[in-house]
Design an enzyme around this catalytic site. Structure first.
Site, mmCIF file in Angstrom:
data_model
loop_
_atom_site.group_PDB
_atom_site.id
_atom_site.type_symbol
_atom_site.label_atom_id
_atom_site.label_comp_id
_atom_site.label_asym_id
_atom_site.label_seq_id
_atom_site.Cartn_x
_atom_site.Cartn_y
_atom_site.Cartn_z
ATOM 1 N N ASP A 111 -3.037 -7.772 -7.282
ATOM 2 C CA ASP A 111 -4.351 -8.215 -7.723
ATOM 3 C C ASP A 111 -4.564 -7.716 -9.156
ATOM 4 O OD1 ASP A 111 -6.908 -9.008 -8.177
ATOM 5 O OD2 ASP A 111 -7.687 -8.344 -6.235
ATOM 6 N N HIS A 131 0.833 -1.210 0.000
ATOM 7 C CA HIS A 131 0.000 0.000 0.000
ATOM 8 C C HIS A 131 0.865 1.257 0.000
ATOM 9 C CE1 HIS A 131 -2.590 -2.997 2.215
ATOM 10 N NE2 HIS A 131 -3.440 -2.585 1.284
ATOM 11 N N GLN A 187 -17.797 -7.062 -1.310
ATOM 12 C CA GLN A 187 -16.889 -7.866 -2.126
ATOM 13 C C GLN A 187 -16.470 -9.169 -1.449
ATOM 14 O OE1 GLN A 187 -13.947 -4.561 -2.178
ATOM 15 N NE2 GLN A 187 -12.397 -6.140 -2.116
#
Lengths: 288, 288
Positions: A150, A37, A61
């Site tokens: 991802d 991050h 999600q």
């Protein structure tokens, strides 16, 4: 750094920045921040006048039986890291702030989802696209930052921005890895000590695949088989080891153009994912 | 008035207006403009610095067997009317400009659609919500204008703006009617002369319903039955004659609060819709 909890407040603030002609870099996260991050924040800090980060564990999600409740949270630590990283505005809404009791409209993802993580996570990317549509409208970003760990999420966000004509630049950022190659992830904390050692197999397998391609292998089945062979040596269960065109995520008979090698392995309490993007230049393709 | 065909150009222009601090009123249409549309333009003209109108017959909101190909078009006349009405920017994209060969993401409407027109038009409101999400992102409107003739569409747009946190004010505008009460519609041209006369029954039936409510009738079944009785005298086939809460579009056992009486009648070549919104003040409700 200021912290904001309501949709109304964040929209007011980002509107003001927009009117002042300031560029806004937006880093949406589910918190439990790690170096992955922070590499997004670093890039956003470099590119923009203002950096906005959201921390929101998005219930939509997570499927039934997935780890929504158990998803790791540490807002105190996150707050400190965000401030140190140079975040200007931290948006930490409650679930009821993001979702009314009755939603009328969601964003529904029709392509790029029936493979990889999407296959085993029904509705996952609808949840991702819906919360991002909301967050993008609240944060009014010039640029949005997503980690390539991802890669399927990045492919979906690419489609979302493109299809909805969102006036936003998508900035994919390389996966941050530990020294032994394992991709940084909030879920790594769930690995046992021995699993943690075995988990290096994911990136080893990907690098092996990349090497085979650079050596001239163009049959995806051959590359996948060898990758599976490496992953099978761990105690984990292979969820997938696949190769698709990128970002379209379609099957390939022969390796060419831009494609992804992606793997997912289930360990006892954590499912890890990793991938590598490879591009075979056109002239090299013509040599085949 | 300037006319624009591409997404890129309209986004550039509306971005410039935004930076200049100008308010933008947006009137999305499918063209074949009539006084209903022009009343939206008039209102937008009054409220905003800039008026943007789109003319786009949206293939995604027509179902199989619906009238996409046959939908009336007259761009020359529309252009003239738009200019005369004070439109600054007319956006007339081709279908391939609005929809890539492969869409990844659509807006999917989960509530307010299983009744009225939504019931017989599967996927219609997904098409509406998807094209509006695109158009709103292109036109960057301060305010959007929709006619209350399609009250269900207004309810869906209300949900879309609300759920996605779009920073847009929805302005519903009253239905414009011919002298005999029939609602203006692009589809009225398909009525035969005798059907055109019979079609006044829709608004007559609605006014009858409103009168019965004002007289104190609170049973929706009684009101619906009487409305059907009026519509049954036409040669058309009643598609629906319903009463729901508005904008939630939920069934009511007793009439109270804000609700809609809505009717749809199929004539030989046109299906006409009309509605009336009624609000029973809270104090009146308590009297019951």
């Amino acid at each position: 750094m200021i912290e904001i909890h309501t949709a109304k407040e964040i929209q007011t603030i980002t509107n003001t920045y927009q009117k002042e002609g300031k560029s806004i870099g937006f880093v949406p996260t589910m918190g439990f921040l790690h170096e992955g991050h922070m590499s997004l924040v670093k890039k956003a800090r470099k590119d923009n006048d203002i950096v906005v980060m959201s921390i929101f564990v998005n219930p939509l999600q997570f499927g039934p039986g997935e780890d929504y409740e158990a998803y790791p949270r540490d807002i105190e630590r996150d707050r400190k890291l965000a401030e140190e990283g140079g975040v200007d505005v931290l948006f930490t809404p409650a679930p009821e702030e993001m979702y009314k009791a009755e939603s009328t409209v969601i964003a529904s993802v029709k392509k790029r989802t029936d493979v990889l993580c999407g296959r085993s996570r029904q509705g996952h990317f609808d949840g991702v696209a819906t919360v991002l549509t909301k967050l993008f409208n609240l944060a009014s970003p010039t640029r949005v930052y997503f980690g390539m760990k991802d890669a399927q999420q990045v492919a979906v966000v690419d489609g979302l921005i493109d299809d909805f004509f969102m006036d936003i630049e998508l900035v994919p950022v390389d996966t941050v890895r530990e020294e032994d190659g394992i991709a940084k992830s909030s879920r790594n904390v769930y690995l046992t000590q021995s699993e943690r050692k075995e988990a290096t197999a994911l990136y080893k397998a990907l690098r092996h695949g990349a090497r085979r391609v650079s050596e001239g292998e163009r049959n995806p089945e051959v590359v996948k088989k060898e990758i599976r062979g490496i992953l099978e040596k761990t105690s984990g269960v292979i969820d997938y080891a696949e190769i698709y065109s990128y970002p379209e995520l379609k099957s390939l008979k022969t390796l060419s153009g831009k494609f992804i090698i992606a793997v997912a392995v289930k360990f006892s309490k954590a499912r890890l994912i990793d991938n590598i993007i490879i591009e075979i230049p056109d002239d090299q393709k013509e040599d085949e």
